[in-house]
Design an enzyme around this catalytic site. Structure first.
Site, PDB file in Angstrom:
ATOM      1  CD  GLN A   1      -3.148   0.745   0.300  1.00 55.84           C
ATOM      2  OE1 GLN A   1      -3.406  -0.425   0.031  1.00 55.84           O
ATOM      3  NE2 GLN A   1      -3.833   1.751  -0.181  1.00 55.84           N
TER       4      GLN A   1
ATOM      5  CG  ASP B   1      -9.923  -2.870  -5.790  1.00 52.46           C
ATOM      6  OD1 ASP B   1     -10.822  -2.413  -5.066  1.00 52.46           O
ATOM      7  OD2 ASP B   1      -8.739  -2.458  -5.764  1.00 52.46           O
TER       8      ASP B   1
ATOM      9  CD  GLU C   1     -11.492   3.269  -5.138  1.00 48.79           C
ATOM     10  OE1 GLU C   1     -11.658   2.146  -4.628  1.00 48.79           O
ATOM     11  OE2 GLU C   1     -10.447   3.928  -5.024  1.00 48.79           O
TER      12      GLU C   1
HETATM   13 ZN    ZN Z   1     -10.218  -1.129  -3.683  1.00 49.75          ZN
END
Ligand code: ZN
Length: 288
Positions: free
Chosen positions: A172, A216, A259
């Site tokens: 990250q 995701d 998102e």
């Molecule tokens: Zn994500």
């Protein structure tokens, strides 16, 4: 007369509490999966009642007391009050507090720009697709639900390809730093570059990916919202406990771009409630 009335009222309260406890044990508390195994759902109601009736009843009583005293889910979701002034990105104005990782309902763990995971937070992982051990990993309590959703979508001709699940803090940090450097190359100061980067990639420890709670799916482009996969998720993900975590119309609250690909596990009950109310997670928890 007064005494009889009091006793009668007490009796009614006791009956209501016990009744509510039984109802919760059968319905509400049943989906709790202690070891992350979906197979737990197949326990018969009577097995479940004999195993955890007293536990469930005391939990229900605690909830009733919490409701009476005006406490709500947001207070348990909030992390510590103290800001971390020496956080590595404090120079850009990021001074988060620690997330409440000991929250009684792990599914409600709030991780965002304001609530950061402790450095030593340990995530027990499992592959998101059971038949593919190399698939992206998630918290072992979330992975079975992803697998279940993945298989259900496949039956409808939709493949919910996992693109990014669990990410280490190091990963990250590297992603975040790369984004900062990109903005610095464009001429921004480091502080400005860091603030701009954080709208797109969350700083290390403040991403749900670092906790293994989100996936995701399929794409990392906004155009994903026009896909059959996104349509399927919008209609069905709540039935498997997943929510669209960063909706288009909530960016002022989430402080991150829309998102359409990022789906967070919160459990079926909370996911359905948010789908019905249109609230984002922060609003649902009462911390918006
Ligand atoms: Zn994500």
């Amino acid at each position: 007369m007064k005494k009889i009335l009091t006793l009668t009222l007490f009796g009614i309260l006791a009956v209501v509490l016990i009744g509510y406890g039984i109802a919760s044990a059968v319905k509400k508390d049943k989906p709790t999966v202690a070891d992350g195994s979906v197979a737990d759902y197949s326990n018969s109601a009577s097995d479940y009642l004999s195993q955890s009736f007293s536990e469930s009843l005391s939990a229900t009583a605690a909830q009733v007391i919490a409701d009476i005293t005006g406490q709500s889910r947001d207070e348990t979701a909030k992390g510590s009050a103290g800001r971390i002034d020496d956080y590595e990105y404090a120079y850009a104005g990021f001074t988060p507090a620690y997330a409440n990782v000991s929250i009684s309902d792990w599914k409600m763990l709030l991780v965002n720009r304001d609530y950061i995971l402790p450095e030593d937070y340990e995530v027990k992982l499992a592959p998101s697709i059971t038949s593919d051990p190399d698939s992206m990993q998630l918290d072992y309590r979330v992975a079975p639900h992803y697998n279940e959703m993945y298989l259900a979508a496949l039956e409808d001709g939709i493949e919910l390809t996992p693109v990014s699940g669990y990410r280490s803090l190091t990963r990250q940090r590297n992603n975040f730093e790369r984004k900062i450097e990109k903005y610095i190359d464009e001429g921004y100061s480091r502080a400005e570059a860091t603030r701009l980067a954080a709208k797109i990639i969350l700083p290390p420890g403040t991403s749900e990916h670092n906790a293994g709670l989100a996936m995701d799916i399929c794409s990392l482009y906004e155009s994903f919202e026009n896909s059959a996969e996104f349509k399927w998720l919008s209609e069905n993900a709540a039935d498997y406990g997943f929510i669209l975590r960063y909706p288009k119309d909530k960016q002022d609250i989430t402080k991150i771009i829309y998102e359409p690909w990022h789906w967070r596990y919160v459990g079926v009950e909370a996911a359905k409630a948010m789908k019905a109310s249109g609230e984002c997670f922060e609003e649902y928890l009462g911390v918006a």
